[in-house]
Enzyme design. Sequence first.
Site, PDB file in Angstrom:
ATOM      1  N   ASP A   1       1.468   3.205  -7.309  1.00 50.77           N
ATOM      2  CA  ASP A   1       0.676   2.026  -7.693  1.00 50.77           C
ATOM      3  C   ASP A   1       1.585   0.794  -7.833  1.00 50.77           C
ATOM      4  O   ASP A   1       1.269  -0.292  -7.330  1.00 50.77           O
ATOM      5  CB  ASP A   1      -0.062   2.311  -9.014  1.00 50.77           C
ATOM      6  CG  ASP A   1      -0.835   1.097  -9.491  1.00 50.77           C
ATOM      7  OD1 ASP A   1      -1.858   0.761  -8.866  1.00 50.77           O
ATOM      8  OD2 ASP A   1      -0.416   0.465 -10.486  1.00 50.77           O
TER       9      ASP A   1
ATOM     10  N   GLY B   1      -7.443   8.297 -22.397  1.00 53.85           N
ATOM     11  CA  GLY B   1      -8.140   7.742 -21.232  1.00 53.85           C
ATOM     12  C   GLY B   1      -7.330   6.695 -20.488  1.00 53.85           C
ATOM     13  O   GLY B   1      -7.852   5.944 -19.669  1.00 53.85           O
TER      14      GLY B   1
ATOM     15  N   THR C   1     -14.622  -2.711  -3.278  1.00 56.97           N
ATOM     16  CA  THR C   1     -14.873  -1.296  -2.978  1.00 56.97           C
ATOM     17  C   THR C   1     -13.693  -0.447  -3.437  1.00 56.97           C
ATOM     18  O   THR C   1     -12.583  -0.961  -3.620  1.00 56.97           O
ATOM     19  CB  THR C   1     -15.093  -1.081  -1.455  1.00 56.97           C
ATOM     20  OG1 THR C   1     -13.933  -1.529  -0.764  1.00 56.97           O
ATOM     21  CG2 THR C   1     -16.299  -1.841  -0.956  1.00 56.97           C
TER      22      THR C   1
ATOM     23  N   GLU D   1      -5.105   9.054 -15.662  1.00 53.37           N
ATOM     24  CA  GLU D   1      -6.138   9.871 -15.053  1.00 53.37           C
ATOM     25  C   GLU D   1      -5.721  11.343 -15.063  1.00 53.37           C
ATOM     26  O   GLU D   1      -4.564  11.664 -15.298  1.00 53.37           O
ATOM     27  CB  GLU D   1      -6.383   9.391 -13.621  1.00 53.37           C
ATOM     28  CG  GLU D   1      -6.983   7.998 -13.620  1.00 53.37           C
ATOM     29  CD  GLU D   1      -7.268   7.476 -12.218  1.00 53.37           C
ATOM     30  OE1 GLU D   1      -7.869   8.212 -11.424  1.00 53.37           O
ATOM     31  OE2 GLU D   1      -6.877   6.329 -11.944  1.00 53.37           O
TER      32      GLU D   1
ATOM     33  N   LYS E   1      -7.006  -2.803  -3.597  1.00 54.17           N
ATOM     34  CA  LYS E   1      -5.686  -2.904  -2.967  1.00 54.17           C
ATOM     35  C   LYS E   1      -5.638  -2.319  -1.552  1.00 54.17           C
ATOM     36  O   LYS E   1      -4.811  -2.725  -0.754  1.00 54.17           O
ATOM     37  CB  LYS E   1      -4.683  -2.084  -3.803  1.00 54.17           C
ATOM     38  CG  LYS E   1      -4.126  -2.781  -4.997  1.00 54.17           C
ATOM     39  CD  LYS E   1      -3.000  -1.965  -5.625  1.00 54.17           C
ATOM     40  CE  LYS E   1      -3.504  -0.912  -6.587  1.00 54.17           C
ATOM     41  NZ  LYS E   1      -4.135  -1.408  -7.785  1.00 54.17           N
TER      42      LYS E   1
ATOM     43  N   LYS F   1       1.702  -2.809  -5.527  1.00 56.68           N
ATOM     44  CA  LYS F   1       1.658  -4.164  -6.090  1.00 56.68           C
ATOM     45  C   LYS F   1       2.859  -4.996  -5.664  1.00 56.68           C
ATOM     46  O   LYS F   1       2.713  -6.167  -5.293  1.00 56.68           O
ATOM     47  CB  LYS F   1       1.543  -4.091  -7.618  1.00 56.68           C
ATOM     48  CG  LYS F   1       0.162  -3.591  -8.060  1.00 56.68           C
ATOM     49  CD  LYS F   1       0.118  -3.292  -9.554  1.00 56.68           C
ATOM     50  CE  LYS F   1      -1.247  -2.740  -9.950  1.00 56.68           C
ATOM     51  NZ  LYS F   1      -1.205  -2.087 -11.284  1.00 56.68           N
TER      52      LYS F   1
END
Lengths: 338, 338
Positions: free
Chosen positions: A220, A206, A95, A209, A124, A224
């Site tokens: 991000d 691309g 999800t 974002e 995550k 991680k």
Amino acid sequence: MKQRKIIITGYGTVAKEFVELLDRKKEDFVEKYHTEFKVVGVIGSIGMIYEPDGLNLSVLYNLPKGSLGISQYASMKDLTVESPALKGDILLECTPTNLETGGPALSYIKQALESNMDIVSVSKGALVHSLPELLERANANGCQIKYSGATAAALPTIDIGEFSLAGSNILSIKGILNGTSNFILTSMSEGNITFEEALHLAQEKGIAEKNPDLDIKGLDSACKILLLANGLFHTKLTLEDIAIEGIEKITKADMQRAKINGCEWKLIASAKKQGDKLILQVKPEILTPENPLIHVKGTNKGILFETEEMGTICCVGGASHPKGAAAAALKDVINLIR
Amino acid sequence: MKQRKIIITGYGTVAKEFVELLDRKKEDFVEKYHTEFKVVGVIGSIGMIYEPDGLNLSVLYNLPKGSLGISQYASMKDLTVESPALKGDILLECTPTNLETGGPALSYIKQALESNMDIVSVSKGALVHSLPELLERANANGCQIKYSGATAAALPTIDIGEFSLAGSNILSIKGILNGTSNFILTSMSEGNITFEEALHLAQEKGIAEKNPDLDIKGLDSACKILLLANGLFHTKLTLEDIAIEGIEKITKADMQRAKINGCEWKLIASAKKQGDKLILQVKPEILTPENPLIHVKGTNKGILFETEEMGTICCVGGASHPKGAAAAALKDVINLIR
């Protein structure tokens, strides 16, 4: 012959690629791993399609992703879209990530652990929110949680710590764990352009974002390294324990000054033992030519383990497309049965 | 609590370092892997010392290696040096490599498999001689054979193929698997010296042996790629199936010509799928700057996997000292119980 029934939550691009891979390879796995893997259910926002003997994966793969595919599959096979129920051996959690609350993923994972299911998580959010608690629950129930898809996907990271360095003392982990920010830094270095120009280029391609904050501000990468640290060092750290600095303040001049000495700026996420503590941080660092991570270019990623017994081990590469992430999840599914 | 009894054959430097590592870490392993690992026997050319409840590893480690240590341990503990018998769960095979016949290692491994023991082999000889047959026997008896110590030791090679790329299609493996020849090539490149000068330097530093043929003529690399290929692709190839070329004909001029374009000569051991066949070779190749293996310098090693689903994954590093090899064997011992 073992059998493993998989329930997928969240039928997005990665889940769809997983279905394609498993469909293509399931016969091989019977031979190689003496195990029949079946996807018995897929859960989306409209509900669940469920067939206890396994969904027809080639039919499913050819339908659209998301709720549309789920409802089309249901009508093609004359199934009712049921209310979600985790009836299987493995939960594949895909999800959308919600870092604040853990999102629906968190309750899916908790429910699955209560049913003694193993977890393979690509997303995550729930793990960043509650990995230590979830690992405790898993442990108590004799279940496993794997999440290669959430920690740099096709680049082996947690596997190396878990399998390749088993029994060794890991002193530190340093990683370039975010492809977008690395693309921006590489473009600045190679094209002698500003941060803004490089970001714009990444957006045009691309890669970045429209709202690139998650990548360029280091969050991000922080997620991680947090998951790697809590998984490999059995710590119970949270995002608040990480000093996070992004790449947005690096100037053209900074970049060119570093290059004169053969050095490069990289966004490094690190976990380092310091006495009894584990220090986590994300910040741009100037790497010298001797550092193997200096060669990680573009959207590539890399990870460097410093160990007491085995020296330093550096791993770079790994496809960053959805198929790569799906293959990482598939690897976790296979490694669960070992 | 699981218990695993280890028998060591061949008490050389690596075995001794293994004993030290296990002694230091065994308490941790009880907690982390819920397993008590014990060395119950050590077999040398004079015979075996055996204690069913485990040898005292700190005593053993402080004695000399080889038969001297074995006999000293026996007299200290008032033990008889017995004739070898494989009474345990795991055989750690560390006898000197014999590529022609497989040496005593081959019969130890066969005997151990007959007793349903798992195998961790540090020495290459028996495996190069008969890995496919040994894997078949192991399979039939429900045993495993692991041999990280024989395929670049602390550098993860077979683990990456087995765990990190589980379920993916490996298209090719390319490796710099021999530290001595890589040291010579690096010295030639960086020092602008001849092959002979670089070899002499390597011998002075104790990196190359007096008879350096095994390393410089590519046979050591060939053994390693053979073991990786037969292990990961389930082939039954032999050394005769590998076209082997060493580095001894590379000239100073060759080296400098490559460098003009930013390229480097490296001794590459490769296994590549070609239709239904797997092509193995060892030969010096000119690597371009984009190839991540180009950065493997000195006695370092590296391996590059090209896969269908996960892109390319390159791993470099790993300590090349005996402690690194012992740590690789210890990792295999741990991964056996997973």
